[in-house]
Design an enzyme around this catalytic site. Structure first.
Site, mmCIF file in Angstrom:
data_model
loop_
_atom_site.group_PDB
_atom_site.id
_atom_site.type_symbol
_atom_site.label_atom_id
_atom_site.label_comp_id
_atom_site.label_asym_id
_atom_site.label_seq_id
_atom_site.Cartn_x
_atom_site.Cartn_y
_atom_site.Cartn_z
ATOM 1 N N ALA A 59 -20.980 7.761 11.606
ATOM 2 C CA ALA A 59 -21.050 7.699 10.147
ATOM 3 C C ALA A 59 -20.230 6.494 9.709
ATOM 4 O O ALA A 59 -19.383 6.008 10.454
ATOM 5 C CB ALA A 59 -20.475 8.978 9.562
ATOM 6 N N GLY A 93 -21.583 10.407 14.359
ATOM 7 C CA GLY A 93 -22.878 10.677 13.721
ATOM 8 C C GLY A 93 -24.052 10.110 14.502
ATOM 9 O O GLY A 93 -25.157 10.653 14.448
ATOM 10 N N GLU A 125 -24.825 12.593 16.963
ATOM 11 C CA GLU A 125 -25.340 13.781 16.264
ATOM 12 C C GLU A 125 -26.792 13.602 15.821
ATOM 13 O O GLU A 125 -27.594 14.527 15.900
ATOM 14 C CB GLU A 125 -24.422 14.106 15.084
ATOM 15 C CG GLU A 125 -23.056 14.603 15.563
ATOM 16 C CD GLU A 125 -22.017 14.690 14.455
ATOM 17 O OE1 GLU A 125 -21.653 13.639 13.894
ATOM 18 O OE2 GLU A 125 -21.572 15.802 14.131
ATOM 19 N N GLU A 174 -14.535 11.687 16.510
ATOM 20 C CA GLU A 174 -14.020 11.907 15.156
ATOM 21 C C GLU A 174 -12.566 12.328 15.130
ATOM 22 O O GLU A 174 -11.832 12.015 14.189
ATOM 23 C CB GLU A 174 -14.867 12.976 14.432
ATOM 24 C CG GLU A 174 -16.269 12.535 14.055
ATOM 25 C CD GLU A 174 -17.310 12.801 15.131
ATOM 26 O OE1 GLU A 174 -16.950 13.057 16.311
ATOM 27 O OE2 GLU A 174 -18.508 12.758 14.792
HETATM 28 N N1 CAA Z 1 -18.383 2.751 10.461
HETATM 29 C C1 CAA Z 1 -18.253 1.574 9.822
HETATM 30 N N2 CAA Z 1 -18.226 0.400 10.462
HETATM 31 C C2 CAA Z 1 -18.291 0.416 11.807
HETATM 32 C C3 CAA Z 1 -18.414 1.599 12.539
HETATM 33 C C4 CAA Z 1 -18.465 2.822 11.806
HETATM 34 N N3 CAA Z 1 -18.625 4.000 12.415
HETATM 35 N N4 CAA Z 1 -18.437 1.290 13.870
HETATM 36 C C5 CAA Z 1 -18.349 -0.038 13.941
HETATM 37 N N5 CAA Z 1 -18.260 -0.571 12.710
HETATM 38 C C6 CAA Z 1 -18.132 -1.997 12.352
HETATM 39 C C7 CAA Z 1 -16.733 -2.523 12.654
HETATM 40 O O1 CAA Z 1 -15.846 -2.201 11.631
HETATM 41 C C8 CAA Z 1 -16.997 -4.004 12.785
HETATM 42 O O2 CAA Z 1 -17.121 -4.538 11.496
HETATM 43 P P1 CAA Z 1 -16.323 -5.913 11.112
HETATM 44 O O3 CAA Z 1 -16.964 -6.935 12.003
HETATM 45 O O4 CAA Z 1 -16.633 -6.083 9.668
HETATM 46 O O5 CAA Z 1 -14.893 -5.671 11.446
HETATM 47 C C9 CAA Z 1 -18.398 -4.053 13.415
HETATM 48 O O6 CAA Z 1 -18.990 -2.772 13.171
HETATM 49 C C10 CAA Z 1 -18.356 -4.278 14.913
HETATM 50 O O7 CAA Z 1 -17.496 -3.268 15.463
HETATM 51 P P2 CAA Z 1 -16.299 -3.614 16.492
HETATM 52 O O8 CAA Z 1 -15.732 -4.977 16.202
HETATM 53 O O9 CAA Z 1 -15.351 -2.464 16.458
HETATM 54 O O10 CAA Z 1 -17.111 -3.688 17.858
HETATM 55 P P3 CAA Z 1 -16.540 -3.409 19.313
HETATM 56 O O11 CAA Z 1 -17.610 -3.849 20.253
HETATM 57 O O12 CAA Z 1 -15.195 -4.005 19.487
HETATM 58 O O13 CAA Z 1 -16.355 -1.809 19.409
HETATM 59 C C11 CAA Z 1 -17.043 0.497 19.061
HETATM 60 C C12 CAA Z 1 -17.479 -0.971 19.361
HETATM 61 C C13 CAA Z 1 -16.252 1.015 20.268
HETATM 62 C C14 CAA Z 1 -18.294 1.317 18.882
HETATM 63 C C15 CAA Z 1 -16.144 0.517 17.803
HETATM 64 O O14 CAA Z 1 -16.823 -0.180 16.763
HETATM 65 C C16 CAA Z 1 -15.846 1.894 17.306
HETATM 66 O O15 CAA Z 1 -15.006 2.572 17.871
HETATM 67 N N6 CAA Z 1 -16.529 2.343 16.207
HETATM 68 C C17 CAA Z 1 -16.241 3.592 15.559
HETATM 69 C C18 CAA Z 1 -16.746 4.772 16.378
HETATM 70 C C19 CAA Z 1 -16.421 6.068 15.670
HETATM 71 O O16 CAA Z 1 -15.280 6.424 15.492
HETATM 72 N N7 CAA Z 1 -17.473 6.806 15.266
HETATM 73 C C20 CAA Z 1 -17.304 8.051 14.567
HETATM 74 C C21 CAA Z 1 -17.357 7.841 13.088
HETATM 75 S S1 CAA Z 1 -16.969 9.283 12.123
HETATM 76 C C22 CAA Z 1 -18.366 10.193 12.163
HETATM 77 O O17 CAA Z 1 -19.366 9.805 12.711
HETATM 78 C C23 CAA Z 1 -18.266 11.516 11.451
HETATM 79 C C24 CAA Z 1 -19.370 12.467 11.743
HETATM 80 O O18 CAA Z 1 -19.196 13.497 12.291
HETATM 81 C C25 CAA Z 1 -20.712 12.185 11.312
#
Ligand code: CAA
Length: 257
Positions: free
Chosen positions: A65, A108, A111, A131
């Site tokens: 998400a 998400g 999911e 999460e």
């Molecule tokens: N939401 C918003 N933006 C996101 C995102 C997310 N879930 N995941 C990645 N992005 C964005 C980053 O902020 C980044 O944007 P900027 O360039 O503007 O900084 C861009 O995408 C590229 O991401 P990274 O630079 O972090 O890329 P990476 O290759 O270094 O890492 C990754 C990849 C390991 C997937 C890392 O992006 C990450 O950990 N993302 C978040 C994963 C996460 O926590 N997901 C759960 C979200 S909460 C949820 O989903 C609730 C639910 O139950 C539905």
């Protein structure tokens, strides 16, 4: 119809939907949900479409998400808007659909993939429910669907530690139906979708309804439901065609009636 956050292509009887927010690794914002529900509903309403494939990019199916959208929200905002409830519409899709996952399917993203009827993974796929690291828990069904799919032991471990699971482990754990080389993911998903699309469409919808019923019913209820649906299909022209085609040693020509 064009969308801001997804691409939609009709390939014969199969609708191919691709997440298209590369800069955010296909993070699932409210705009993505709105686009996706419209595209899925359009497929459901279109008699020429018999199956759908949902995919992302090589790097990410969807990285979760949209954290930036959620970060400032209060309890009142989330509860008041019943945030994420809109995803239920995706799970009400009546036609069979396949999630074809390469790269990250986190939070998400994992999911949504688990909402699919069939999950196919590229060998690059990474699944996880991280999460907890953000101070929350899965909110789009992960605690339930992951546990149904791979059992409590692994689901609890993944959800409490935020550990990711690679494609091979996901296949061994029963999360995905099949792992394929990344460069053939779409071809393999389309091939499977075309096979399903060639089946009698009413039987295909009924089959997924019966299998998904296992989530909702006791064994006795589920078996009774299956039997009634089986009986009901004898009211279709496709059942007559399918059984006649078998006797006449030819392929069935199914009309969805
Ligand atoms: N939401 C918003 N933006 C996101 C995102 C997310 N879930 N995941 C990645 N992005 C964005 C980053 O902020 C980044 O944007 P900027 O360039 O503007 O900084 C861009 O995408 C590229 O991401 P990274 O630079 O972090 O890329 P990476 O290759 O270094 O890492 C990754 C990849 C390991 C997937 C890392 O992006 C990450 O950990 N993302 C978040 C994963 C996460 O926590 N997901 C759960 C979200 S909460 C949820 O989903 C609730 C639910 O139950 C539905």
């Amino acid at each position: 119809m064009t969308y801001d956050t997804i691409k939609v292509e009709r390939r014969g009887a199969v609708t191919l939907v691709t997440f298209d927010r590369p800069k955010a690794l296909n993070a699932l914002s409210s705009a993505v949900l709105a686009d996706l529900t419209e595209a899925f509903a359009a497929c459901d309403a279109d008699d020429s479409q018999r199956c759908l494939v949902l995919t992302g990019s090589e790097k990410a199916f969807a990285a979760g998400a949209d954290i930036k959208e959620m970060a400032p929200q209060s309890f009142g905002d989330m509860y008041g808007s019943n945030f994420f409830a809109g995803w239920e519409a995706v799970t009400r899709t009546r036609k069979p659909w396949i999630a074809a996952v390469a790269g990250y399917a986190l939070g998400g993203g994992c999911e949504v993939a688990m909402m699919a009827d069939i999950l196919i993974a590229a060998d690059t796929a990474v699944f996880g429910q991280p999460e907890i690291k953000l101070g929350v828990i899965p909110g789009m069904g992960g605690s339930q669907r992951l546990t149904h799919a791979i059992g409590k032991a692994k689901a609890m471990e993944m959800i409490l530690t935020g550990r990711n699971m690679k494609a091979a482990e996901a296949e061994a754990s029963g999360l995905v139906a099949k792992v394929v080389p990344a460069d053939s993911l779409i071809d393999e998903a389309m091939k499977m979708a075309e096979t399903i699309a060639a089946m009698p469409p009413l039987a295909a919808m009924a089959a997924k309804e019966a299998v998904n019923g296992t989530y909702e019913m006791t064994l006795a209820q589920g078996i009774n439901f299956e039997r009634r649906v089986f009986h009901g299909l004898f009211g279709t022209e496709d059942q007559k065609e399918g059984m006649a085609a078998f006797s006449e040693k030819r392929a069935g020509d199914f009309k969805g009636r």
